[in-house]
Design a protein around this motif. Structure first.
Motif, short mmCIF file in Angstrom:
data_model
loop_
_atom_site.label_atom_id
_atom_site.label_comp_id
_atom_site.label_asym_id
_atom_site.label_seq_id
_atom_site.Cartn_x
_atom_site.Cartn_y
_atom_site.Cartn_z
N ASP A 71 0.85 -1.33 -0.07
CA ASP A 71 -0.03 0.02 0.04
C ASP A 71 0.79 1.24 -0.04
OD1 ASP A 71 -2.69 0.95 -0.23
OD2 ASP A 71 -2.20 1.68 1.97
N PRO A 72 1.97 1.44 0.87
CA PRO A 72 2.60 2.60 0.88
C PRO A 72 3.41 2.95 -0.41
CG PRO A 72 3.10 1.35 3.10
CD PRO A 72 2.35 0.57 1.99
N CYS A 73 3.78 1.84 -0.88
CA CYS A 73 4.33 2.10 -2.36
C CYS A 73 3.51 2.40 -3.63
CB CYS A 73 5.16 0.86 -2.81
SG CYS A 73 6.72 0.55 -1.67
N SER A 74 2.23 1.71 -3.28
CA SER A 74 1.37 2.20 -4.37
C SER A 74 1.04 3.66 -4.36
CB SER A 74 0.10 1.19 -4.28
OG SER A 74 -0.60 1.81 -3.30
N LYS A 75 1.43 4.32 -3.26
CA LYS A 75 1.02 5.67 -2.98
C LYS A 75 2.12 6.47 -3.24
CE LYS A 75 -2.96 5.07 -0.11
NZ LYS A 75 -2.90 4.01 1.05
N ALA A 76 3.23 6.05 -3.64
CA ALA A 76 4.45 6.86 -3.97
C ALA A 76 4.35 8.02 -5.16
CB ALA A 76 5.53 5.84 -4.53
N LYS A 77 4.99 9.04 -5.09
CA LYS A 77 4.90 10.03 -5.80
C LYS A 77 6.06 9.81 -7.07
CE LYS A 77 1.89 13.07 -3.84
NZ LYS A 77 2.09 13.55 -2.76
N PRO A 78 5.64 10.30 -8.22
CA PRO A 78 6.98 10.31 -9.45
C PRO A 78 8.15 10.60 -8.73
CG PRO A 78 4.94 11.01 -10.17
CD PRO A 78 4.61 10.84 -8.86
N GLY A 79 9.23 9.95 -9.01
CA GLY A 79 10.63 10.11 -8.55
C GLY A 79 10.87 9.95 -7.17
N GLN A 80 10.04 8.85 -6.47
CA GLN A 80 10.51 8.36 -5.14
C GLN A 80 10.97 7.11 -5.16
OE1 GLN A 80 6.63 9.16 -2.64
NE2 GLN A 80 8.26 10.14 -1.09
N PHE A 81 11.59 6.59 -4.32
CA PHE A 81 12.32 5.45 -4.41
C PHE A 81 11.87 4.48 -3.35
CE2 PHE A 81 15.25 7.66 -1.88
CZ PHE A 81 15.72 6.71 -0.87
N VAL A 82 12.37 3.12 -3.39
CA VAL A 82 12.00 2.12 -2.32
C VAL A 82 13.33 1.47 -2.00
CG1 VAL A 82 11.23 0.40 -4.14
CG2 VAL A 82 10.40 0.19 -1.87
N MET A 83 13.81 1.07 -0.89
CA MET A 83 14.99 0.28 -0.40
C MET A 83 14.25 -1.23 -0.55
SD MET A 83 17.34 2.16 0.08
CE MET A 83 18.74 1.18 0.76
N VAL A 84 14.99 -1.76 -1.41
CA VAL A 84 14.27 -3.30 -1.93
C VAL A 84 15.46 -4.39 -1.33
CG1 VAL A 84 13.97 -5.01 -3.45
CG2 VAL A 84 13.37 -2.53 -3.81
N TRP A 85 14.91 -5.08 -0.30
CA TRP A 85 15.85 -6.19 0.50
C TRP A 85 15.51 -7.30 -0.27
CZ3 TRP A 85 14.42 -8.58 5.65
CH2 TRP A 85 15.50 -9.41 6.02
N ILE A 86 16.89 -7.82 -0.89
CA ILE A 86 16.92 -9.17 -1.62
C ILE A 86 17.58 -9.96 -0.70
CG2 ILE A 86 17.89 -10.16 -3.69
CD1 ILE A 86 18.86 -7.12 -4.22
N LEU A 87 16.61 -10.80 -0.18
CA LEU A 87 17.01 -11.76 1.09
C LEU A 87 18.21 -12.27 0.97
CD1 LEU A 87 13.44 -12.89 1.76
CD2 LEU A 87 14.45 -10.95 2.88
N GLY A 88 19.40 -12.15 1.91
CA GLY A 88 20.59 -12.80 1.88
C GLY A 88 21.53 -12.25 0.75
#
Lengths: 306, 270
Positions: free
Chosen positions: B29-46
């Motif tokens: 839900d929070p990412c679906s509300k991101a504004k254009p240009g924002q980023f997400v920290m993506v944890w690739i497990l391990g």
């Protein structure tokens, strides 16, 4: 009433404000350190630098938990020679710059200081308390003989003030504090983060890549206040309080416990860089209400009770 | 108690954008509300945790990012299948501010990722868009069909450039800017892509006195403005950026396109 005086001195380091930037936060470049200084810090401490370049651990290196943050960055740093180059090409003469150093033995510390000492570095902070890197930091702090040897070696190499950042991850922090004082430390930074971890319950994995890290933030403040209080009763050199200061009340607690200055790190995660001006104003207002002319007048006042 | 820990999400869809580029779609839900240009920290497990621009958001709680296979972490992301698990924190950072008027978008490669949701917002505002998409050669293009579909909703033009001339006009993306800027009053330029391209876009924008917003990239560790890894000048890309406006870009112009820091904090030339 006259505006209360917030200036302090720790050895030869004069500061307009007793609020310092803690090591490891934003201390990667002189430009950023200057920005923090301009935001109201009385002095700024670099991210810890070691003899050799280190890339640090993989991410995740930081995770928020209730009451603070866990981090295990892994002492990433460009190495002392590269760091020296960077300081040399930057204007630092007007910056109250404290360089944080980590090392494995007295020789490493001496060599680093002999390289940096010609520059306009105002003081050194010895990081003998990083809680999550093998061979450095807190492992050094647990070895009393080694701590003494490092401080003595450093003191023969420089006339500048030497602060020693102590680890709370020891049986008796007062013992290390006294030892640091006896071997020549000019001030003590109390304390560093606490060994801690967080596990993701969905996958069952420790979240930090290094699994174990150091806890900072409001959760550790009462422990750090206790450390400052106990050390104040046993040493005469100034104490720099560090651990979970987010607002002015936190800062006042540290002063009352015996800190001459305080360091802010994780507070920036909660409040942004305006945290320095906000706390400064709060401390001034408190001093006015209490009828004090200087922040120096409240240092250690909590010790006046039976 | 609520704290900003990674949220574990499942990959719901994998879209092949090119031979080396894929978009991963997940529900958050929070990412679906991101504004254009924002980023997400993506944890690739391990493996690692890396910043990714959000390249797609949907009203139904879906979001996506787009990855090019380059290093260990991005290769691990690229190889993810439907059903794979990821951790996400964010969205973080300063977003593009949209305007109503005539705008120019200059992008290349996966630099288009944050520019796609931006162009979708801009078309809703009925802005006229001149979109310049550059690349070395024809195989590298992503999002062209999506851009065409989006921009068909408004008065707009898409210009493709390749360095080898295999697609569109031969030349650099920035070569296509001047003819348009000479002819029309452009109110804002948005850009993301290789940093040398961004620097050139900034210089041309300065020449024509057009404001610009650029999304920059640096090595990030914390993503929340405390570790200092992503510093550029006196700014932190994660907190003061990743989208920077003209005054800030002009302040850091000496560093822009010339050097950045590696994981140790050591300066490396670009």
């Amino acid at each position: 009433m006259q505006e209360p005086d917030l200036s302090i001195e720790i050895s030869s380091l004069k500061m307009e404000s007793p609020l310092m930037l803690a090591s490891g936060i934003l201390g990667t470049s002189i430009d950023l350190l200057r920005r923090v200084f301009e935001a109201g810090a009385g002095a700024v401490v670099t991210k810890s630098v070691g003899y050799e370049q280190r890339t640090g651990y993989n991410n995740p290196t930081i995770v928020e938990v209730y009451g603070g943050y866990l981090n295990a960055i892994g002492l990433s740093n460009p190495g002392i020679k590269e760091f020296h180059k960077e300081l040399s090409r930057s204007k630092i003469d007007d910056l109250p710059l404290v360089v944080s150093l980590f090392g494995a033995d007295p020789l490493e510390f001496r060599e680093m200081i002999s390289l940096l000492d010609e520059l306009e570095v105002k003081a050194y902070e010895l990081n003998i308390s990083c809680p999550h890197v093998k061979g450095f930091g807190a492992e050094v702090c647990q070895d009393s003989k080694l701590v003494g040897e490092i401080i003595e070696a450093v003191k023969t190499e420089t006339q500048k003030p030497v602060f020693v950042k102590l680890s709370p991850n020891v049986t008796d922090i007062v013992h290390t504090a006294k030892l640091a004082e006896d071997t020549g430390a000019d001030a003590l930074t109390v304390a560093n983060t606490f060994r801690a971890m967080a596990i993701d319950i969905e996958t069952g994995r420790p979240i930090l890549a290094n699994k174990i890290g150091g806890l900072s933030g409001p959760a550790i403040k009462p422990i750090a206040v206790r450390c400052v209080y106990e050390i104040y009763q046993n040493v005469d050199i100034p104490i720099i309080g560090c651990g979970g200061v987010v607002d002015w009340e936190d800062a006042i607690e540290f002063f009352l416990a015996g800190a001459t200055a305080i360091q802010i790190g994780t507070g920036i995660a909660y409040e942004g860089l305006s945290v320095f001006e906000k706390i400064k104003q709060g401390v001034k207002d408190y001093l006015i209400v209490k009828g004090k002319r200087s922040v120096r007048e409240i240092v250690g006042l909590a010790h006046g009770f039976r | 108690m609520v704290s900003d820990k990674p949220r574990i999400v499942k990959v719901l869809d994998v879209r092949e954008e090119s031979q080396t580029v894929r978009s991963l779609i997940f529900e958050d839900d929070p990412c679906s509300k991101a504004k254009p240009g924002q980023f997400v920290m993506v944890w690739i497990l391990g493996v690692d945790e890396i910043p990714m621009s959000i390249s797609m958001t949907k009203a139904d709680g879906l979001a996506g990012f787009t990855v090019r296979k380059v290093g260990e972490a991005s290769a691990a992301l690229f190889d993810m299948k439907v059903g794979s698990l990821l951790g996400v924190r964010g969205p973080y950072g300063k977003h593009f501010t949209n305007i109503i008027g005539d705008v120019m978008i200059v992008g290349a490669g996966t630099g288009l990722a944050p520019l796609m949701p931006l162009s979708e917002v801009l078309t809703q505002n009925l802005s006229s868009i001149y979109m310049i998409i550059g690349g070395k050669t024809i195989d590298e293009f992503v999002f062209v069909d999506r851009a065409r579909a989006t921009l068909s909703k408004t008065k707009s033009e898409i210009i493709i450039t390749t360095e080898d001339g295999s697609y569109g006009t031969k030349g650099l993306a920035t070569d296509a800017m001047e003819p348009i800027l000479k002819e029309r009053q452009i109110d804002m330029i948005y850009t993301c892509g290789p940093e040398l391209m961004i620097k050139k876009v900034l210089e041309i924008a300065q020449e024509f006195s057009v404001p610009i917003q650029a999304s920059l990239e640096r090595i990030m560790k914390c993503g929340i403005g405390i570790c200092g890894s992503c510093c550029i000048g006196r700014y932190r890309v994660c907190k003061d950026g990743p989208v920077f406006d003209s005054p800030k870009l002009e302040e850091i112009i000496d560093e822009l396109g010339s050097f950045k820091r590696d994981h140790s904090g050591r300066v490396a030339m670009i």
